[in-house]
Enzyme design. Structure first.
Site, PDB file in Angstrom:
ATOM      1  N   HIS A  96       2.834 -14.942   9.239  1.00  0.00           N
ATOM      2  CA  HIS A  96       3.499 -16.230   9.936  1.00  0.00           C
ATOM      3  C   HIS A  96       3.528 -16.236  11.303  1.00  0.00           C
ATOM      4  CE1 HIS A  96       5.129 -20.174   9.468  1.00  0.00           C
ATOM      5  NE2 HIS A  96       6.418 -20.022   8.788  1.00  0.00           N
ATOM      6  N   ASP A 130       0.537 -20.788  10.785  1.00  0.00           N
ATOM      7  CA  ASP A 130       1.847 -21.668  10.719  1.00  0.00           C
ATOM      8  C   ASP A 130       1.700 -22.284   9.355  1.00  0.00           C
ATOM      9  OD1 ASP A 130       2.667 -21.557  13.222  1.00  0.00           O
ATOM     10  OD2 ASP A 130       1.524 -23.328  13.866  1.00  0.00           O
TER      11      ASP A 130
END
Length: 416
Positions: A387, A391
């Site tokens: 992450h 995204d």
């Protein structure tokens, strides 16, 4: 003059290896290119063959850790050994030796059935025969991972590890044999192999050094299964390789990675390194642990090219010929837990990669299509991603594109 047998180099980063098993005994005559022993490093398992004909002299026993380049044995010229053989025969005449067999009672403890010297015509290594005899096993029930299905000592240990508790074991004492609650019967301690140690280190490092998140989706496999069924025979005849589902997913991932390039990128310090190629790692389970050989430039390969690359790697793994270079340079990984029956799982990132796709078991389930409940062969898929660089939008988009391509394989051929 004897020729030294050394531990070969398998890569600059590897400094030592475990000599896992000798296929021959000290004093055996071996032929050129005949397998001598297997070494295990933290990355690969490699079979070492004889460079020439000769009589084997073993200097390092199986199970020992040795440095790369270390001498573990030697091969003496066959002619020199043969020349020394006649005097030995004269020094020990047959008549004098006749009474010698009388003291065979010492071998009485080996009253257990003698293990087969071979299974399906494949000879068993001495160390394997001893272990099979000690544990009173049926060698035909053990799956061999060596060349041509040869059974290694590691295969026997793996069989014992996963076998039912009821397997008989040669009793070391009457108490141990009759008391199933004894400490010896309840526990067994084994050292971790180099590959297993490395897997543990890498998985722990991945969980600690990445911001890993997983998103899920499901894929209707109807069209892919239909196409595979329609063309598998013609595909096999033309390309001499079977058409499997892995090529559908590898090709779908290649197309999706081009649209979401951050999933194909690495974080290097404060930089993001984007790759304008797709080197796809394919996770393969082996008796010694998980390995991930890399299909290089998958973007340039056809379905047949992907399937052939996988077949070649599986053959190298079975024959202990996988090289360190085969495992390096991957930019994305595909793992198929479905072959073991997994319905859903969360794959762990293969660092420094930023994404890994988990495939799962195909199972018929009721789904809604055009407001109608129908039965379809469905597969859950999972994308784990870092992450820090990817995204949620990019991850979901990637997985949706993989779903679209696999559900409509023609789109990959048309590039739409």
């Amino acid at each position: 003059m004897s020729i030294e047998i050394k531990i070969p180099s398998v890569g600059e980063s590897v400094q030592e290896a475990v000599l896992a098993e000798w296929f021959k005994q000290d004093g055996d005559t071996v032929r050129k290119d005949e397998p001598l022993f297997v070494i295990e490093t933290d990355k690969v398992t490699l079979e070492v063959v004889a460079e020439t004909d000769g009589v084997l002299s073993i200097l390092v026993q199986a199970g020992e850790t040795v440095a790369i380049g270390a001498v573990v044995g030697s091969l003496a010229p066959v002619d020199a050994e043969a020349a020394a053989a006649p005097p030995k025969a004269e020094a020990a005449p047959e008549p004098d030796k006749a009474p010698a067999p009388a003291p065979t009672p010492p071998s009485a403890p080996a009253a257990t059935p003698a293990p087969a010297a071979s299974v399906d015509g494949i000879p068993l290594a001495p160390s394997v025969r001893r272990l099979v005899a000690e544990k009173n096993l049926d060698a035909s029930q053990i799956q061999g991972s060596g060349p041509g299905g040869r059974i290694s000592k590691g295969d026997v240990l793996l069989y014992l590890e996963h076998a039912p508790a009821g397997i008989p074991e040669a009793p070391s004492s009457p108490v141990a044999a009759t008391d199933p609650t004894s400490a010896a019967a309840m526990e067994e301690r084994k050292p971790m192999t180099p590959i297993r140690k490395r897997i543990a280190e890498r998985l722990l490092e991945s969980r600690q050094s990445t911001a890993m998140l997983t998103t899920f989706n499901e894929i209707d496999m109807s069209r892919a299964m239909e196409i595979r069924s329609l063309y598998k025979e013609a595909f096999q005849k033309r390309h001499d390789v079977s058409l499997g589902f892995m090529s559908f997913f590898v090709k779908a991932c290649v197309a999706a990675l081009k649209e979401v390039p951050e999933i194909n990128a690495f974080i290097d310090g404060h930089d993001i390194v984007y790759h304008n190629y797709q080197h796809i790692g394919v996770a393969v389970g082996t008796p010694r642990g998980l390995v991930v050989p890399v299909i290089r430039h998958a973007e340039h390969l056809s379905f047949a090219g992907v399937e052939q690359a996988i077949v070649d790697y599986v053959a190298k793994i079975r024959e202990n010929r996988l090289e360190l270079a085969d495992l390096e340079g991957g930019t994305f990984t595909v793992s198929n837990g479905g072959v073991y029956g997994s319905l859903l799982s969360t794959p762990i990132l293969n660092i420094p990669q930023s994404g890994i796709l988990g495939m799962h078991k195909i199972e018929k389930r009721p789904v809604v299509v055009d407001d109608q409940i129908v039965i379809r062969p469905m597969m859950y898929v999972a994308l784990s991603y870092d992450h820090r660089i990817v995204d949620g939008k990019g991850a979901v988009t990637f997985l949706k594109r993989v779903k679209e391509f696999v559900e409509n394989p023609e789109r990959m051929a048309l590039e739409v």
